[in-house]
Design an enzyme around this catalytic site. Structure first.
Site, PDB file in Angstrom:
ATOM      1  CB  CYS A  37      30.929  -9.574 -36.060  1.00 23.32           C
ATOM      2  SG  CYS A  37      32.449 -10.130 -35.273  1.00 23.32           S
ATOM      3  CB  CYS A  81      33.710 -10.164 -38.525  1.00 27.08           C
ATOM      4  SG  CYS A  81      32.945 -11.482 -37.552  1.00 27.08           S
ATOM      5  CB  CYS A  94      41.291   3.372 -34.459  1.00 28.08           C
ATOM      6  SG  CYS A  94      39.774   3.600 -35.388  1.00 28.08           S
ATOM      7  CB  CYS A 102      41.682   3.123 -38.192  1.00 25.92           C
ATOM      8  SG  CYS A 102      41.200   4.623 -37.295  1.00 25.92           S
TER       9      CYS A 102
END
Length: 357
Positions: A51, A54, A170, A173
């Site tokens: 996910c 998550c 991002c 990231c």
């Protein structure tokens, strides 16, 4: 099949130890009801490994767990719903991540609906659990690059530098951030290794210079190639550690401790074997050759060479049992709570002495 009570107890202790390995407690169908609904409140994240939301939450939840680690009245835990579908179904989890609060002594959850930052989660836990915990701010070991210091840090021919080019917005990231911090921490004591990052969104010109077109992009700048090489390896902590050890000649594990290869110099191995098998009158001759070869070493290996020489000298002066006894003494010291620098020092000595044992 019958299981002995001792084996079962040992397995239980192992499961508990694994569950407490991180600051966020790993909850499973085996330990959920042993931990939740007991004598402390619990904030539980129900998640799925694949996910995206998550993954984005993970560094914030880890930060939350670290901050509440010493709060005895609150537990911060997580359940992998791919692994424990029945447990997640039992508590009405239908989307990921789902965050629920379980009050002390209760298995009736209250769903958390707030923002998914460590700070807002902490406010919620403090309100529900009667705690007053502040989010811990830990200094980063990742070197922050800008146009002002990029050349000074990255182009330094005495350093091996791994650079992450990232964008603040991002998601990948953000997922990488806590892992990358652990990489930097693991190699923090290596003077010739730098783990750095650059906000490529804020410094587009510099990112374009190195052909950055997606985020995160990782490039390795070894001492002998300051044009940079693409890092195409895995993005787990162990992947980075293996890469850096291979490229930089370091010998660290994922926790930053020196491994059993640290300090071992293959060029001196044959001389050590010759020294050990030599008769007393020949040992001094071999020792002299060992001393000469160690004196030719440069950089960090020169320091290791001195340890080899000192170990050989002690073996001659104190007898054949010296190395074995000294290793046992150093193992006792390393097992205690000592500084990372001292642990490195004693581990190097122990590894080199093992060549003489």
């Amino acid at each position: 099949m019958w299981r002995s009570p001792i084996c079962f107890a040992a397995l239980t202790l192992l499961l508990v130890a694994l569950a407490y390995a991180d600051d966020v407690i790993v909850l499973t169908e085996d330990n959920f009801h042993l931990e939740v609904g007991k004598d402390r409140g619990a904030l539980v994240e129900f998640y799925a490994p694949w996910c995206g939301h998550c993954k984005k939450l993970a560094p914030e939840f880890e930060k939350l767990g670290a901050s509440f680690k010493k709060a005895k009245s609150v537990l911060i835990g997580k359940v992998d719903c791919d692994e424990h579908k029945n447990l997640c179904s039992k508590y009405g989890v239908s989307g990921y991540p789902t965050i629920q609060w379980f009050a002390k002594g209760s298995l009736e959850p209250k769903k958390y609906e707030g923002a998914r930052t460590a700070e807002t989660l902490a406010e919620f836990v403090n309100s529900e659990g009667g705690t007053n915990v502040k989010i811990a701010s830990t200094p980063s070991n990742v070197v922050v690059l800008t146009p002002a210091n990029f050349n000074e840090v990255v182009v330094d021919e005495k350093k091996d530098v791994l650079v992450e080019f990232y964008a603040p917005w991002c998601g990948h990231c953000k997922s990488l951030a806590p892992i990358y911090e652990k990489v930097a921490t693991a190699f923090n004591l290596e003077e010739d290794v730098v783990i750095a990052n650059l906000d490529a969104d804020a410094h587009k010109d510099l990112a374009e210079k190195y052909g950055i077109s997606g985020f995160p992009t990782l490039k390795f700048f070894p001492k002998n190639n300051k044009a940079g090489e693409d890092y195409d390896g895995g993005r787990d902590l162990e992947d980075f550690v293996t890469f850096i050890n291979e490229k930089c000649g370091t010998s660290r594990d994922a926790k930053g401790k020196l491994n059993s290869k640290a300090g071992i110099i293959e060029e001196l191995g044959s001389l050590v074997n010759e020294f050990l098998s030599a008769k007393d009158e020949e040992k001094k001759i071999v020792f002299k050759r060992l001393e000469e070869e160690a004196g030719k070493l440069k950089g960090s290996t020169a320091r290791y060479g001195k340890i080899y020489v000192k170990a050989a000298k002690s073996c001659m002066d104190k007898g054949s049992d010296y190395a074995k006894n000294e290793i046992l003494r150093l193992e006792r010291i390393v097992s205690k709570s000592i500084s990372a620098t001292k642990a490195d020092e004693f581990t190097l000595k122990k590894n080199i002495l093992s060549m003489f044992a």
